[in-house]
Design an enzyme around this catalytic site. Structure first.
Site, mmCIF file in Angstrom:
data_model
loop_
_atom_site.group_PDB
_atom_site.id
_atom_site.type_symbol
_atom_site.label_atom_id
_atom_site.label_comp_id
_atom_site.label_asym_id
_atom_site.label_seq_id
_atom_site.Cartn_x
_atom_site.Cartn_y
_atom_site.Cartn_z
ATOM 1 N N HIS A 1 37.086 52.205 12.609
ATOM 2 C CA HIS A 1 37.164 53.056 11.426
ATOM 3 C C HIS A 1 37.259 54.527 11.815
ATOM 4 O O HIS A 1 36.638 54.975 12.788
ATOM 5 C CB HIS A 1 35.930 52.863 10.533
ATOM 6 C CG HIS A 1 35.966 51.611 9.717
ATOM 7 N ND1 HIS A 1 36.984 51.340 8.821
ATOM 8 C CD2 HIS A 1 35.098 50.560 9.660
ATOM 9 C CE1 HIS A 1 36.737 50.169 8.234
ATOM 10 N NE2 HIS A 1 35.607 49.679 8.721
ATOM 11 N N CYS B 1 41.869 55.087 10.550
ATOM 12 C CA CYS B 1 42.234 55.937 9.416
ATOM 13 C C CYS B 1 42.040 57.418 9.747
ATOM 14 O O CYS B 1 41.216 57.767 10.589
ATOM 15 C CB CYS B 1 41.371 55.592 8.198
ATOM 16 S SG CYS B 1 41.560 53.902 7.591
#
Length: 353
Positions: free
Chosen positions: A248, A304
């Site tokens: 992430h 991301c």
């Protein structure tokens, strides 16, 4: 220590213990900088770090950034060691006092009242179990200095033959943030490096949160930082380095004016709930700054909000070529990063079934 898998360092730890015991038993030392020889989280001593760090004050008049982090550490040290004033290096000037004195030495004495105010508020917070006023693990003030390049437009060095790689995959198992494809990414990248690019298995360190029980190779924040230091340690011209992170990524409002979009990008370790994120400024300082000219580093960030997650000065735009960032940070090493998406975008998880 043995239970955590670090038993091979027992002798070194015992020697360090003896050395520091002898240092603390020395007689009173006026003008001591003993606390400033402790290590900041970027691996530098506080003295080295603060020497090139501008003192910054927030809207409440408290010192934050590097100086705020250091005065917080000094106050915590005093509370955790209530007999500190009986130790030689601290009997004349305490840990916090040494930090305040050093502020004067660096020519930033105008901020002394702000630093004292921050110290007093931190003492009160620690004593009552409250939130310390300025420390935030996700904020990092990079030390900025200008160094004259030793060589310009010189020919690239011959390959040294030395290669090192760090591959990190965070699937966050058992959490609401769980992914599936990030640990397999580590194995695929490692296999690619060995099969096509001449890396040996011993040249590659893997940090993953599935498939083993060895905490030393778990992608906790502290382990990632330690592994990055291993990657760049003793880097020389002609070396080839590789860094890969799958997991992430996230953003937060920037703590300074260095980001065009006003947002800092961050990597999310597996223990993020307890240890926090790794902000782009800190990653740049640990991974890019130490590299000498002629050392090549390739970075893959598959997460991301990763477009500028390494804060490199040049960006490739399809149809435009290379453009320079408005607030560029330049360093000596040859670093190229490939990101999974732009800062404002998200990446999608994918895995083979």
């Amino acid at each position: 220590q043995t239970r955590e898998g670090y038993g091979q360092f027992t002798d070194a730890l015992e020697k360090a213990e003896e050395y520091h015991r002898e240092e603390l038993q020395k007689p009173s030392q006026a003008g001591s900088k003993a606390f400033l020889q402790h290590k900041a989280r970027n691996g530098q001593t506080w003295e080295q770090y603060l020497k090139s760090a501008k003192c910054e004050v927030n809207q409440n008049g408290a010192v934050h950034g590097a100086w705020g982090e250091c005065i917080t550490a000094a106050v915590v040290f005093e509370h955790e060691n209530p007999a500190w004033d009986k130790l030689g290096p601290y009997s004349s000037d305490g840990p916090a006092g040494q930090v305040i004195n050093y502020l004067q030495e660096t020519g930033q004495g105008d901020f002394q009242n702000n630093l004292v105010k921050t110290e007093e508020a931190t003492h009160q917070a620690v004593a009552t179990g409250g939130q310390v006023p300025v420390y935030d693990i996700t904020i990092y003030q990079a030390p900025v200095k200008i160094t004259q390049a030793q060589q310009v437009n010189s020919r690239p060095p011959s390959p040294s033959g030395r290669k090192k790689a760090l591959c990190i995959g965070c699937n966050y198992p058992g959490t609401s943030a769980s992914l599936r494809g990030c640990v397999p990414d580590v194995h695929r990248w490692s296999d690619l490096l060995v099969r096509l690019y001449g890396f040996g298995p011993g040249d590659i360190v893997q940090l993953t949160d599935e498939g083993h029980n060895n905490y030393q190779f778990y992608p906790a924040r502290s382990n990632i930082i330690a592994a990055v230091r291993w990657l760049v340690q003793d880097a020389q011209p002609g070396d080839v380095l590789f860094f890969q992170f799958s997991g992430h990524g996230t953003q937060r409002e920037a703590s300074d004016s260095s980001e065009v979009d006003g947002m800092d990008e961050m990597l999310v370790p597996s223990d993020y709930k307890h240890s926090g994120m790794i902000v782009d400024h800190e990653l740049f300082d640990l991974l890019v700054t130490p590299l000498p000219s002629g050392c090549k580093l390739t970075v893959i960030l598959d997460c991301c909000h990763s477009g500028s997650a390494l804060d490199l000065p040049y960006v490739w735009h399809e149809g435009q070529g290379w453009t320079i960032e408005p607030y560029p940070w330049h360093t000596a090493g040859d670093v190229q990063m490939f990101s999974g998406c732009e800062d404002a975008q998200c990446s999608a998880d994918a895995s083979r079934r």
